[in-house]
Design an enzyme around this catalytic site. Structure first.
Site, PDB file in Angstrom:
ATOM      1  N   LYS A  99      -8.356  -2.476  -2.016  1.00 44.22           N
ATOM      2  CA  LYS A  99      -6.902  -2.284  -2.150  1.00 44.22           C
ATOM      3  C   LYS A  99      -6.178  -3.027  -1.026  1.00 44.22           C
ATOM      4  CE  LYS A  99      -3.562   1.504  -2.975  1.00 44.22           C
ATOM      5  NZ  LYS A  99      -3.416   2.954  -3.138  1.00 44.22           N
ATOM      6  N   SER A 112      -1.264   4.690  -7.370  1.00 51.78           N
ATOM      7  CA  SER A 112      -0.925   3.374  -6.884  1.00 51.78           C
ATOM      8  C   SER A 112      -2.107   2.406  -6.833  1.00 51.78           C
ATOM      9  CB  SER A 112      -0.306   3.487  -5.490  1.00 51.78           C
ATOM     10  OG  SER A 112      -1.262   3.963  -4.562  1.00 51.78           O
ATOM     11  N   SER A 118      -3.449   8.774  -6.081  1.00 48.65           N
ATOM     12  CA  SER A 118      -3.491   7.335  -6.364  1.00 48.65           C
ATOM     13  C   SER A 118      -4.847   6.753  -6.713  1.00 48.65           C
ATOM     14  CB  SER A 118      -2.931   6.559  -5.179  1.00 48.65           C
ATOM     15  OG  SER A 118      -1.546   6.494  -5.286  1.00 48.65           O
TER      16      SER A 118
HETATM   17  N1  GLN Z   1       1.970   8.886  -7.310  1.00 48.02           N
HETATM   18  C1  GLN Z   1       2.051   9.509  -6.042  1.00 48.02           C
HETATM   19  C2  GLN Z   1       3.257   9.005  -5.292  1.00 48.02           C
HETATM   20  O1  GLN Z   1       3.985   8.248  -5.847  1.00 48.02           O
HETATM   21  C3  GLN Z   1       0.790   9.325  -5.273  1.00 48.02           C
HETATM   22  C4  GLN Z   1       0.730   8.067  -4.486  1.00 48.02           C
HETATM   23  C5  GLN Z   1      -0.550   7.937  -3.702  1.00 48.02           C
HETATM   24  O2  GLN Z   1      -1.470   8.732  -3.828  1.00 48.02           O
HETATM   25  N2  GLN Z   1      -0.587   6.943  -2.847  1.00 48.02           N
HETATM   26  O3  GLN Z   1       3.487   9.343  -4.178  1.00 48.02           O
END
Ligand code: GLN
Length: 472
Positions: free
Chosen positions: A78, A153, A177
Site C-alpha cells: 500500500k 481504503s 480498510s
Molecule cells: N472506511 C473507513 C474510513 O473511511 C476506514 C478507513 C481505514 O480503515 N483506513 O475511515
C-alpha cells in the site's frame, strides 16, 4: 505457463523448493499480468523497475537451499508504507515527489526474507475512505465487476491480489480498510491486534486505531504474512510481542450479536448469507450463542469523532515545508501553508481535518471528543464481558456487496459501510474477513465476507476458524 489463478504463497514456496519455477519466472508472470490488467483496474500506482533484480536476489537465496517461506514471493505494498528509496504518496497530491528515506519495520522484516515488492498500490487519500474514490489518482475498479468499487481504503492491495497481480499484499486498517475491500473482492483480509504489528514507517491516519494487515487468497497465507510482520519493535512504543501462551489455539463458542443485524441499511441478502455462514459453523461443531453488545450501536459515531480528531493532528505535518508538495507564491509562512494544503489535500481529507479540529476545540471537546473516549471505554467493556462467555464474535464484514462507482457520493452513506468493522479498531482486537460466498448484486453474484473478531492477541483463533470455514 505458471497457473497464477490457483497459486498461493504456500504453494509457490513449495514450487520453489522443488525447482518447478524460479522467483524470476514467477515475477515475470506477475509483471505480465499487471501489464495487461492494471490499465483497467488501476490497482498499482507504480510498478517498480527493479522487480526482476529483487527476484534474482531471491533466486540466489533459494539456490543456497537456505530460504524462507516468503523468499521470492511477489507482494503489493500500500502506498502509505515506506520502502527506502521508493516513492510513497498515500495517493495524495500533497506528497508529490516524496521519496521514502527509510524502510518501515514491516518492510525490513519482509526484506530479511527476500520477498519481492512488485509496486505500490492505490488507496483512498491517506487511507480515508471505503472505496478508493478519494484517491488523487483515480478509483480502483473491482476485478469481478468493473462498474463497481473494489472497496477501500486498501482497494489497490486487495484488487492486486484479486486480479492475479500479486500473491499477497499489505494494507492498513484504521476502521476496516483491509477487511471491507477483502470482502468486496472475495479474498482474506486481516486486521491484527493493535500494537501487534509495528506502525513505524506507516503514514499515520488515526494513531490509536491504525494497524498494518495482510491481504491474501487463503487464511493459511494470511497467517504466513502475519507471522512475518508481527512483533514488538523498539521504533513503535505501542507494540508488544503477541502472547504465545494461549490456552488453546482453537475456539469453540461463537457469539453472534444478532441485535446489530436489525440496524437500518443492511442488505437482506447479506443477512441471509451471514445466517448461512453461521449454520455452516454450527455444522462444523461450533456452539453459537446470541450475545448482546449494548453500546455497539455507538461505534460508528465514536469512530467518526476519534478518527478525525487524530487525523487533524496527523495531517498537520504536511505543511509544504517538510514533505512533498510546496506551492510557491505565499507572502509569508502561513500563506505557504494555506496554498500548499489547499492545493494538495482532497475534499475528504479536508472534511476530516475540519471535523477533527472542531471536536477537539476547547468549547466542544467535552461534548464530542471526551464523550467519544468515554464510550470507547464502554464498548471495550462490553467486549470484555462478551469474551468471558464466548471465544470469538461473528458479524458480516460489510452491510452490502461492492457498490457501484459513484453510488455513495454522500459521505454519510459511505461511512455507513464501516458499521461492522470500526468496532475492532475502537477496541484494538484482531478481526479477519473471510470470503463467505456470493449474493446477487445487479446482474451478477458478488462476494461478501464473514467477519470474526477475537480477544487481543488471539489471532490463532481467527486462523484456526478461518481454515476450517474455508476447508483449508
Ligand atoms: N472506511 C473507513 C474510513 O473511511 C476506514 C478507513 C481505514 O480503515 N483506513 O475511515
Amino acid at each position: 505457463m505458471i497457473d497464477l489463478k490457483n497459486l498461493t504463497i504456500k504453494k509457490a514456496h513449495e514450487h520453489f523448493s522443488k525447482k518447478d519455477f524460479s522467483a524470476r519466472e514467477l515475477a515475470e508472470s506477475y509483471l505480465k499480468n499487471i501489464e495487461s490488467k492494471n490499465p483497467e483496474i488501476n490497482a498499482y500506482l507504480e510498478v517498480y523497475d527493479d522487480v526482476l533484480a529483487q527476484a534474482g536476489e531471491a533466486d540466489k537465496k533459494i539456490a543456497s537451499g537456505n530460504f524462507d517461506v516468503l523468499t521470492g514471493i511477489p507482494l503489493g505494498i500500500k502506498d502509505n508504507i515506506l520502502i527506502d528509496g521508493k516513492k510513497a504518496t498515500s495517493a495524495s497530491k500533497i506528497l508529490a515527489g516524496y521519496v521514502a528515506p527509510y524502510d518501515a519495520t514491516v518492510i525490513k522484516k519482509l526484506k530479511a526474507q527476500s520477498a519481492v515488492f512488485l509496486g505500490r498500490t492505490n488507496m483512498d487519500e491517506f487511507a480515508m475512505g471505503g472505496s478508493t474514490e478519494n484517491s488523487a489518482f483515480g478509483v480502483v475498479k473491482n476485478p469481478l465487476d468493473i462498474s463497481r468499487v473494489a472497496g477501500g481504503s486498501s482497494g489497490g492491495s486487495v484488487a492486486a491480489v484479486a486480479m492475479g497481480g500479486s500473491l499477497g499484499a499489505l494494507g492498513s486498517d484504521t476502521g476496516g480498510s483491509v477487511r471491507e475491500p477483502a470482502a468486496f473482492c472475495g479474498v482474506v483480509g486481516l486486521k491484527p491486534t493493535y500494537g501487534g504489528v509495528s506502525r513505524y514507517g506507516l503514514m499515520a491516519m488515526g494513531s490509536s486505531l491504525d494497524v498494518i494487515g495482510p491481504v491474501t487468497k487463503t487464511v493459511t497465507d494470511s497467517e504466513i504474512l502475519f507471522d512475518a510482520i508481527k512483533g514488538a519493535d523498539k521504533m513503535d512504543s505501542t507494540t508488544h510481542s503477541l502472547n504465545s501462551n494461549l490456552k488453546s489455539l482453537n475456539s469453540k463458542t461463537i457469539g453472534v450479536p444478532y441485535h446489530i443485524l436489525e440496524q437500518e441499511g443492511i442488505d437482506p441478502e447479506v443477512k441471509k448469507n451471514f445466517n448461512d455462514s453461521i449454520k455452516k459453523l454450527q455444522d462444523l461443531g461450533y456452539e453459537i450463542k446470541d450475545i448482546k453488545l449494548p453500546n455497539i450501536e455507538y461505534s460508528l459515531a465514536v469512530y467518526y469523532i476519534i478518527m478525525p480528531a487524530e487525523v487533524s493532528s496527523n495531517m498537520a505535518r504536511f505543511d509544504g515545508v517538510k514533505y512533498g508538495l510546496h506551492v510557491e507564491g505565499g507572502k509569508n509562512l502561513l500563506e505557504d501553508y494555506l496554498k500548499t494544503r489547499g492545493a494538495g489535500f482532497g475534499p475528504e481529507v479536508r472534511r476530516r481535518i475540519l471535523i477533527g479540529t472542531y471536536v477537539l476545540s476547547a468549547g466542544y471537546a467535552d461534548a464530542y471528543y471526551n464523550k467519544a473516549l468515554m464510550l470507547r471505554q464502554k464498548i471495550s467493556d462490553d467486549f470484555k464481558k462478551a469474551f468471558a462467555e464466548v471465544d470469538v464474535i461473528a458479524t458480516p464484514t460489510a452491510p452490502c456487496p461492492a457498490f457501484k462507482i459513484g453510488e455513495k457520493s454522500d459521505p454519510l452513506s459511505m461511512y455507513l459501510a464501516d458499521i461492522f468493522t470500526v468496532t475492532a479498531n475502537i477496541v484494538g482486537i484482531p478481526a479477519i474477513s473471510i470470503p463467505s460466498g456470493t449474493v446477487p448484486a445487479g446482474d451478477k453474484n458478488l462476494p461478501v465476507g464473514l467477519q470474526i473478531m477475537a480477544p487481543h492477541d488471539h489471532e490463532p483463533f481467527l486462523f484456526d476458524l478461518g481454515k476450517k470455514f474455508l476447508g483449508e
